[in-house]
Design an enzyme around this catalytic site. Structure first.
Site, PDB file in Angstrom:
ATOM      1  N   CYS A  72       0.850  -1.179   0.000  1.00 51.66           N
ATOM      2  CA  CYS A  72       0.000   0.000   0.000  1.00 51.66           C
ATOM      3  C   CYS A  72       0.896   1.243   0.000  1.00 51.66           C
ATOM      4  O   CYS A  72       1.689   1.425   0.920  1.00 51.66           O
ATOM      5  CB  CYS A  72      -0.880  -0.026   1.251  1.00 51.66           C
ATOM      6  SG  CYS A  72      -1.871   1.449   1.462  1.00 51.66           S
ATOM      7  N   CYS A 186      -0.866   3.551  -6.544  1.00 50.24           N
ATOM      8  CA  CYS A 186      -1.798   2.967  -5.570  1.00 50.24           C
ATOM      9  C   CYS A 186      -1.989   1.534  -6.025  1.00 50.24           C
ATOM     10  O   CYS A 186      -2.243   1.284  -7.218  1.00 50.24           O
ATOM     11  CB  CYS A 186      -3.131   3.721  -5.581  1.00 50.24           C
ATOM     12  SG  CYS A 186      -4.426   2.862  -4.658  1.00 50.24           S
TER      13      CYS A 186
HETATM   14  N1  DGL Z   1      -4.027   0.420  -1.951  1.00 49.56           N
HETATM   15  C1  DGL Z   1      -3.658   1.601  -1.296  1.00 49.56           C
HETATM   16  C2  DGL Z   1      -2.454   2.286  -1.888  1.00 49.56           C
HETATM   17  O1  DGL Z   1      -1.626   1.656  -2.515  1.00 49.56           O
HETATM   18  C3  DGL Z   1      -4.659   2.551  -0.717  1.00 49.56           C
HETATM   19  C4  DGL Z   1      -6.095   2.489  -1.016  1.00 49.56           C
HETATM   20  C5  DGL Z   1      -6.919   3.184   0.059  1.00 49.56           C
HETATM   21  O2  DGL Z   1      -7.207   2.519   1.064  1.00 49.56           O
HETATM   22  O3  DGL Z   1      -7.241   4.376  -0.103  1.00 49.56           O
HETATM   23  O4  DGL Z   1      -2.269   3.457  -1.710  1.00 49.56           O
END
Ligand code: DGL
Length: 261
Positions: A72, A186
């Site tokens: 993430c 993301c």
């Molecule tokens: N998958 C996450 C990232 O790489 C964040 C998504 C979220 O919870 O807003 O930033």
């Protein structure tokens, strides 16, 4: 067998889990989704700082991985150091692929598509200073795209108009039309890669970090002799477990356990 735990706010890290299974086919790749606190991208830094290190420590205690992968960008660009200080296994983060984008751009203009949290991080300023000096970097934060990706993996149709609404403003600034590489910063976004590509002008290339993160996990781990099946962990109780079940099944996780956090 070596055991990894891949962690994200929701389904985004499944893209990294997939890359890790390809890079290390004999590993047990567990997965944890903090669905009870999803989405991270619109949470304040204080809220995330208060939650992430403690939650990761709990997850490591339960899953006992040999390496923890923070799949993430929103969490990694804020809390990687705090998480590392709290757990006793190697921690691999996921941060925007600015370096390869800066190396590969021909126009000198790069787009960064991320969550609203990631686009305002000092960490991103540092990456830009370090790796993209002399390039023009245009950041676009979207919580809507995260939601679209999360719902798509849970089985809902993708609304292309909503994707275009989220992506197109990145190309509006004076240098926007010259963007030739967009960094998917993301982990949710590679899940709707085709829809994002269709919302970009023709010829724009999308890059992400999943393979690089998987390679780094393989590099830092000390192999072990763990046994058992891969498990998916989820926060937020039975309702979230049920909501995540189709996505987990699709990515090869029949066993789901609820984490109280
Ligand atoms: N998958 C996450 C990232 O790489 C964040 C998504 C979220 O919870 O807003 O930033």
């Amino acid at each position: 067998m070596t055991r990894a735990l891949v962690f994200d706010s929701g389904v985004g890290g499944l893209t990294i889990a997939d890359a890790l299974r390809k890079a290390a086919p004999d590993w047990i790749v567990d997965y944890a989704a903090d669905s009870g606190f999803f989405p991270y991208g619109v949470k304040s830094d204080e809220e995330l700082r208060a939650r992430l290190p403690a939650l990761c420590a709990t997850l490591v205690n339960v899953a006992k991985p040999d390496v923890l992968v923070i799949a993430c960008n929103t969490a990694s660009t804020l809390s990687l150091a705090d998480i590392r200080a709290k757990v006793s296994v190697p921690v691999v983060g996921t941060v925007p692929a600015i370096k390869p984008a800066a190396e590969q751009t021909k126009t000198g203009v790069i787009g960064i598509l991320a969550t609203p949290g990631t686009v305002r991080r000092a960490y991103l300023d540092d990456l830009e200073r370090q790796f993209a000096a002399g390039k023009i970097v245009i950041r676009r934060g979207s919580a809507g795209l995260v939601d679209i990706a999360e719902r798509a993996v849970r089985g809902q149709a993708i609304d292309q108009e909503q994707v275009a609404y989220a992506v197109k403003p990145m190309f509006d600034p004076p240098d926007g039309p010259n963007i030739d590489i967009v960094v998917l910063a993301c982990t949710h976004f590679p899940l709707i890669r085709e829809a994002i590509a269709a919302a970009c002008p023709p010829g724009v290339r999308l890059i992400d970090t999943s393979e690089a993160v998987a390679r780094q996990a393989v590099r830092v781990v000390t192999p072990s002799s763990s046994t058992g099946d891969a498990i998916a962990y989820v926060t937020g109780g039975a309702a979230n477990k049920a909501a995540m079940q189709p996505a987990f099944a699709r990515f090869g996780y029949p066993v789901i356990e609820i984490i109280d956090a």
